[in-house]
Design a protein around this motif. Structure first.
Motif, mmCIF file in Angstrom:
data_model
loop_
_atom_site.group_PDB
_atom_site.id
_atom_site.type_symbol
_atom_site.label_atom_id
_atom_site.label_comp_id
_atom_site.label_asym_id
_atom_site.label_seq_id
_atom_site.Cartn_x
_atom_site.Cartn_y
_atom_site.Cartn_z
ATOM 1 N N THR A 138 3.081 2.550 -13.649
ATOM 2 C CA THR A 138 3.545 2.050 -12.412
ATOM 3 C C THR A 138 4.484 0.773 -12.645
ATOM 4 O O THR A 138 4.275 -0.268 -13.485
ATOM 5 C CB THR A 138 2.334 1.544 -11.593
ATOM 6 N N VAL A 160 7.341 4.637 -4.208
ATOM 7 C CA VAL A 160 6.219 4.462 -3.287
ATOM 8 C C VAL A 160 6.772 2.899 -2.649
ATOM 9 O O VAL A 160 6.981 2.038 -3.150
ATOM 10 C CB VAL A 160 4.984 4.212 -4.216
ATOM 11 N N ILE A 190 4.923 0.353 -0.179
ATOM 12 C CA ILE A 190 3.564 -0.145 0.532
ATOM 13 C C ILE A 190 3.846 -1.220 1.562
ATOM 14 O O ILE A 190 4.853 -1.874 1.494
ATOM 15 C CB ILE A 190 2.683 -0.480 -0.597
ATOM 16 N N VAL A 218 1.641 3.939 3.612
ATOM 17 C CA VAL A 218 2.317 4.323 2.138
ATOM 18 C C VAL A 218 3.343 5.307 2.595
ATOM 19 O O VAL A 218 3.119 6.283 2.925
ATOM 20 C CB VAL A 218 1.322 4.946 1.131
ATOM 21 N N VAL A 247 6.201 7.705 0.279
ATOM 22 C CA VAL A 247 6.039 8.177 -1.107
ATOM 23 C C VAL A 247 7.532 9.226 -1.082
ATOM 24 O O VAL A 247 7.596 9.961 0.017
ATOM 25 C CB VAL A 247 4.764 8.962 -1.443
ATOM 26 N N ASP A 298 6.306 14.220 -5.518
ATOM 27 C CA ASP A 298 5.175 13.942 -5.787
ATOM 28 C C ASP A 298 4.611 14.867 -7.209
ATOM 29 O O ASP A 298 3.500 15.299 -7.361
ATOM 30 C CB ASP A 298 4.192 14.599 -4.756
ATOM 31 N N GLU A 316 -2.610 9.691 -6.902
ATOM 32 C CA GLU A 316 -3.154 8.790 -5.745
ATOM 33 C C GLU A 316 -4.220 7.696 -6.248
ATOM 34 O O GLU A 316 -4.043 6.600 -5.460
ATOM 35 C CB GLU A 316 -4.319 9.747 -5.103
ATOM 36 N N ILE A 341 -1.630 4.983 -6.814
ATOM 37 C CA ILE A 341 -1.266 4.381 -5.308
ATOM 38 C C ILE A 341 -2.248 3.493 -4.704
ATOM 39 O O ILE A 341 -1.897 2.215 -4.156
ATOM 40 C CB ILE A 341 -0.701 5.462 -4.451
ATOM 41 N N LYS A 342 -3.458 3.994 -5.045
ATOM 42 C CA LYS A 342 -4.750 3.117 -4.224
ATOM 43 C C LYS A 342 -4.650 1.889 -4.981
ATOM 44 O O LYS A 342 -5.320 0.903 -4.733
ATOM 45 C CB LYS A 342 -6.003 4.095 -4.552
ATOM 46 N N ILE A 347 -1.476 7.370 3.071
ATOM 47 C CA ILE A 347 -0.155 8.102 2.676
ATOM 48 C C ILE A 347 0.339 8.568 3.703
ATOM 49 O O ILE A 347 -0.449 9.587 4.356
ATOM 50 C CB ILE A 347 -0.293 9.032 1.372
#
Length: 294
Positions: free
Chosen positions: A31, A50, A52, A57, A59, A62, A72, A75-76, A83
């Protein structure tokens, strides 16, 4: 019409899918923070964007289905929001492979009209068709604006570039551009001629992207590390230089094989490492010849 898979094929498909999943076991999702609330995720396949914020979210692309859980999780770590939207920059599997999983997570999938058409009509590697859940729900023809997380994201189509369904996305407040595969940083690009891509369209896509940004813009390329305008301009110069060189060879009657074997045409950029990626020097010379000869 319902597709019937012979029983003796099922074990082979299961074995192939198991091997496919295993090759992603060691992939780690990196990230990178690009702006206040825009991030870049690097794993296997196309780079993910991404956004936020309070709206949820958002995106961009993928990668592959076996990586969804890892994506996931990444992202969390940034947001506990749902999302909400996923944009596919084009239809290739390293950018859309997780669509079904993202749909299950609640994402509304958005893409160019041609992306949905190709996903509907192009079999996957196991020769099965993409399920309904993999298809974009919202499609657009030319351009689209998405207002999310405090800014407008301008989504615009580049005709016959990497494919016939490419989209670039510009975050207007964050000053971040996601190019999809219309930009391979420091490498020769893959121009998918069989899927509607072309050299001239690819060059036009880069020029379109450059016209949208400034010196401070952060650029998320389809492949490669985070980039900037100067590197993007260098990439365009490579494309224009190679185009002129190949057109000169075509005008004097050189054949496709002669051009593909002429190392001198790309030597300057080969020495800079452009041929070290998925597309080597011979492949890019052949691609340019075929596209420009038409």
């Amino acid at each position: 019409m319902q597709r019937i898979i012979p029983l003796f094929i099922l074990p082979l498909l299961f074995f192939a899918n198991s091997l496919n999943a295993q090759r992603f076991d060691d992939v780690k999702i990196e990230t990178i923070q690009v702006s206040d609330h825009v991030y870049m995720l690097i794993g296997a396949g196309g780079n993910i964007g991404v956004s936020i914020g309070d709206d949820g979210v958002f995106v961009i692309d993928d990668q592959f289905a076996p990586l969804t859980t890892k994506i996931e999780t990444a992202i969390k770590a940034l947001s506990n929001k749902q999302i909400k939207y996923l944009v596919n920059t084009h239809y290739h599997g390293d950018h859309t492979g997780g669509n079904v999983n993202m749909h299950k997570l609640g994402a509304t999938i958005i893409a160019h009209d041609n992306v949905r058409h190709r996903l509907e009509t192009t079999p996957k590697r196991d020769n099965t068709m993409h399920p309904k859940e993999a298809l974009p729900i919202i499609t657009f023809n030319d351009e689209l604006n998405i207002h999310i997380n405090g800014e407008k994201v301008a989504v615009f189509h580049a005709e016959h570039a990497h494919t016939d369904g490419d989209a670039l996305l510009y975050f207007t407040e964050s000053n971040v551009l996601h190019t999809g595969d219309t930009y391979f940083k420091g490498r020769y690009p893959y121009i998918d001629l069989e899927s509607g891509g072309s050299v001239n369209g690819y060059i036009n896509a880069v020029e379109l992207g450059l016209a949208s940004i400034n010196e401070n813009t952060k650029i998320i390329p389809g492949h490669g590390s985070l980039s900037n305008k100067t590197e993007y301009e260098t990439f365009l110069n490579m494309l224009l230089t190679l185009k002129d060189a190949v057109l000169t060879e075509i005008k004097v009657g050189k054949t496709e094989d002669e051009v593909s074997k002429n190392d001198a045409l790309t030597k300057t950029f080969d020495d800079l490492g452009y041929g070290s990626g998925f597309i080597n020097s011979e492949k890019i010379r052949r691609t340019f010849y075929v596209s420009l000869k038409e």
